[in-house]
Scaffold this active site. Structure first.
Site, PDB file in Angstrom:
ATOM      1  N   CYS A 146      -1.091  -7.635   4.283  1.00  0.00           N
ATOM      2  CA  CYS A 146      -0.941  -7.940   3.016  1.00  0.00           C
ATOM      3  C   CYS A 146      -0.497  -6.566   2.081  1.00  0.00           C
ATOM      4  O   CYS A 146      -1.396  -5.546   2.383  1.00  0.00           O
ATOM      5  CB  CYS A 146      -2.153  -8.515   2.423  1.00  0.00           C
ATOM      6  N   CYS A 177      -7.710 -10.683  -0.728  1.00  0.00           N
ATOM      7  CA  CYS A 177      -7.803 -10.309  -2.186  1.00  0.00           C
ATOM      8  C   CYS A 177      -7.095 -11.499  -2.915  1.00  0.00           C
ATOM      9  O   CYS A 177      -6.699 -11.259  -4.418  1.00  0.00           O
ATOM     10  CB  CYS A 177      -6.682  -9.188  -2.227  1.00  0.00           C
ATOM     11  N   CYS A 205      -3.657  -5.395  -0.260  1.00  0.00           N
ATOM     12  CA  CYS A 205      -4.873  -4.858   0.293  1.00  0.00           C
ATOM     13  C   CYS A 205      -4.995  -4.292   1.696  1.00  0.00           C
ATOM     14  O   CYS A 205      -5.939  -3.861   2.042  1.00  0.00           O
ATOM     15  CB  CYS A 205      -5.899  -6.064  -0.119  1.00  0.00           C
ATOM     16  N   CYS A 211       6.340 -19.707   5.174  1.00  0.00           N
ATOM     17  CA  CYS A 211       7.508 -19.147   4.584  1.00  0.00           C
ATOM     18  C   CYS A 211       6.928 -18.038   3.587  1.00  0.00           C
ATOM     19  O   CYS A 211       6.480 -18.467   2.674  1.00  0.00           O
ATOM     20  CB  CYS A 211       8.246 -20.216   3.928  1.00  0.00           C
TER      21      CYS A 211
END
Length: 139
Positions: free
Chosen positions: A53, A105, A56, A127
């Site tokens: 991510c 997060c 985070c 996706c």
């Protein structure tokens, strides 16, 4: 989405997210926007590693589950583990879809689709917006 509940392990104020993320990253990760197809940095990447991510740093997808869907965004047939992502019903834009968010997060990643006929073990296509991710190449 900017009024994020405090029940995520990673919690920041809206001002903190805005200070950390570029305007384009903020729009996708915190406001559930979508980057344009075929422009993301990971759409055609073949590098071996883990996709985390961008907000985070939580590790979400492996390059081992990435496949060429030719849809314009990076596609994966499964997350690293089911507890790494969360799913929400998305009825925006007159469609019924399943939104995928980072479980650490709450940031928007993209959507997951089933039954499209891709030759993957799960018959799913995560996706995911490139701008939602950071690739950590395997050393």
């Amino acid at each position: 989405m900017t009024n994020q509940p405090a029940n995520y392990p990673v919690h920041k104020t809206d001002a903190e997210w805005r200070a950390q993320l570029s305007p384009a990253e903020y729009a996708v990760l915190r406001e559930a926007a979508t980057e344009r197809p075929f422009v993301g940095e990971y759409t055609d990447t073949k590098t071996v590693g883990v996709y985390a991510c961008r907000a985070c740093g939580a590790e979400l997808f492996s390059s081992e589950t990435k496949f060429d869907s030719h849809c314009g965004w990076p596609s994966y047939f499964a997350p690293l583990a089911e507890d790494r992502v969360e799913y929400l019903e998305d009825t925006s834009h007159g469609m019924r879809r399943v939104e995928v968010r980072c479980a650490a997060c709450g940031s928007h990643l993209g959507h997951v689709f089933e039954g499209e006929g891709y030759p993957t073990p799960t018959d799913q296509r995560y996706c995911i917006n490139s701008i939602s991710l950071t690739l950590k190449p395997k050393e």
